[in-house]
Design a protein around this motif. Sequence first.
Motif, short mmCIF file in Angstrom:
data_model
loop_
_atom_site.label_atom_id
_atom_site.label_comp_id
_atom_site.label_asym_id
_atom_site.label_seq_id
_atom_site.Cartn_x
_atom_site.Cartn_y
_atom_site.Cartn_z
N ASP A 424 -46.77 54.74 116.73
CA ASP A 424 -45.81 53.97 115.95
C ASP A 424 -45.14 54.82 114.86
O ASP A 424 -44.40 54.30 114.02
CB ASP A 424 -46.49 52.75 115.32
N GLY A 425 -45.41 56.12 114.88
CA GLY A 425 -44.77 57.03 113.95
C GLY A 425 -45.39 57.07 112.56
O GLY A 425 -44.86 57.70 111.65
N LYS A 426 -46.57 56.44 112.41
CA LYS A 426 -47.23 56.39 111.10
C LYS A 426 -48.54 57.19 111.14
O LYS A 426 -49.23 57.22 112.16
CB LYS A 426 -47.53 54.94 110.73
N PRO A 427 -48.92 57.82 110.02
CA PRO A 427 -50.21 58.51 109.97
C PRO A 427 -51.36 57.51 109.96
O PRO A 427 -51.15 56.31 109.70
CB PRO A 427 -50.14 59.30 108.66
N ASP A 441 -54.79 48.94 98.88
CA ASP A 441 -54.70 50.15 98.06
C ASP A 441 -54.95 49.75 96.61
O ASP A 441 -54.03 49.38 95.89
CB ASP A 441 -53.31 50.80 98.22
N LEU A 442 -56.23 49.82 96.20
CA LEU A 442 -56.63 49.41 94.86
C LEU A 442 -56.84 50.62 93.95
O LEU A 442 -57.48 50.50 92.89
CB LEU A 442 -57.89 48.54 94.92
N GLY A 443 -56.36 51.76 94.38
CA GLY A 443 -56.37 52.96 93.54
C GLY A 443 -57.74 53.41 93.10
O GLY A 443 -58.61 53.68 93.92
N THR A 444 -57.96 53.48 91.81
CA THR A 444 -59.22 54.01 91.26
C THR A 444 -60.30 52.95 91.09
O THR A 444 -61.35 53.22 90.50
CB THR A 444 -58.96 54.69 89.90
N GLU A 445 -60.07 51.74 91.57
CA GLU A 445 -61.05 50.66 91.46
C GLU A 445 -62.37 51.07 92.13
O GLU A 445 -62.39 51.39 93.32
CB GLU A 445 -60.51 49.39 92.10
N THR A 446 -63.47 51.03 91.38
CA THR A 446 -64.76 51.46 91.93
C THR A 446 -65.60 50.31 92.46
O THR A 446 -66.66 50.55 93.07
CB THR A 446 -65.57 52.22 90.86
N ASP A 447 -65.18 49.09 92.26
CA ASP A 447 -65.91 47.93 92.76
C ASP A 447 -65.30 47.48 94.08
O ASP A 447 -64.21 46.90 94.10
CB ASP A 447 -65.87 46.81 91.73
N SER A 465 -48.04 57.15 104.60
CA SER A 465 -47.49 58.47 104.26
C SER A 465 -47.60 58.79 102.78
O SER A 465 -47.95 59.92 102.41
CB SER A 465 -46.02 58.55 104.70
N ASN A 466 -47.34 57.84 101.92
CA ASN A 466 -47.32 58.10 100.48
C ASN A 466 -48.49 57.44 99.75
O ASN A 466 -48.43 57.21 98.54
CB ASN A 466 -46.00 57.61 99.89
#
Length: 525
Positions: A424-427, A441-447, A465-466
């Motif tokens: 599908d062209g996506k990584p 995508d919760l970033g730096t959330e450790t829980d 991709s990003n």
Amino acid sequence: MNAKWVTVPAALAFAASAHAAVLPKHQMENNWYKDGQDQLVKKLNLKTGLKAKNVILFVGDGMGVSTLTAARIFEGQMNDKPGEEGYLSFEKFPYTALVKTYNVDAQTPDSAGTMTAMISGLKTDAGVIGVDEDVVRGQCDTVKGNQVATAVELAEIKGLSTGVISTARITHATPAATYAKSVDRNWEDVSDIKDEMAKDKCEDIASQLVNFEKNLEKRYLGIDVDGIDFVMGGGRRHFLPKDAAANSADARSEVEGDRTDNRNLVTEWQEKYPQGTYVMDQKGFDAIDVAKASKVFGLFNESHMQYEADRKNDKAGEPSLSEMTETAVNFLKKDKDGFLLVVESGRIDHGHHAGNAYNALNDTVEFAKAVQKAVDNTNPEETLILVTADHSHVFTIAGYPKRGNPILGKVVAVGETEPTKAADGKPYTTLGYANGRGFMDLGTETDADAGYGQDIHKDGRVDLSNIDTTTPGFHQEATVPKSSETHAGEDITLHATGPGAQLVQGVVEQSDVYHIINKALGLDK
């Protein structure tokens, strides 16, 4: 025939040192070759008996083979290595077996039935603990006559010291199976039993822990036991009355306790064992004097203990699994007659259920550190250490990433520098789940549990991709959207070292774990 090659005599094929054979020099000097020879020599020199003074059973809840592989790579990469060449501490143990995990009534199991098998020697249904398959889940009157004895109970009767540790609620299925009898794993306190008549006939799990000594002596007339000596985990809410006045210093809820019978089981335990030590935070834990303490009871959180990555955020502070293990071992080994200790890393399982590989792997690495603490603080000639799981998860390692590619990263193929694209062209990431809540995508959330406050991802693949997939808060994509990722049904591993370890071979039923413990300690003598 190439002059570089010669025939190696068959007699030398199994020799402890094949360096005496005529082989190409570059082959004999290859590190992989030399490491293989070293491992063979170690195994040929193994000399272990069958009888142990002590047994420690480690259970990595949800720690399937894919989790082991990913965790060893993760651990290596945390130490600036490629990762694939490493070993978790217990993967260096000399004996390993594959374990079949199904329950009597379930192809893919739950923790209640699997832990009952490991600690009692027989398989049973999903969702029930400390009872055989003849019960009906949720029907209180089917408990009587179907209770089974556990290794912890038999160790108590034999006069050994005993301990149970978990990073989950201590009333959760895996630790509860060591001491409780219940036709429903969810009956952690009296408020969980909805049938009013059942509340009078069936004792809740938390109450059974506090009344362990009394219940065991009632079940086996004529015995005299002193109760479980060392208990630590989470789950304070099941021991406290539903009254804000009973709240602990780090209570998360306005009313921490759940019990509707007005009982404070912490107080009851302290009254039963006035010389015992109750702790609920890091300060209390650090103050434990293992030389002087007679009994130890620790409840470090209202519900489960923190993920290892999130421990620093705990309001009152709580010990790591490796710290609890080291303290437990040093406390229990005071007993000249020996001990049985059960240690569970419950939050590996929870990380997977949340679809968050970071926390599942990070807690597996901490689990391996706890095992190493046990190795470092015991005599290998008298202590059998068993390391296993209760079941696996639908957790996969896929694609064709190159050696050393970040295990939490996107797939980058051999010889490439940019992520590989799917059709599908996506990584896509190396790690994924066959089902679950899916991409977040919760970033730096450790829980990892923070993901339960987000919507289930149902919209197919995401363009990664990003997106930095290596952050603690990234939740991997899932094929089938579900409210929670599920267990899987394939075999898990059992690793062993010490007296009796040689019994851990081949493909075995999960209930065989108990029989290995029994053989080592002579519990049924």
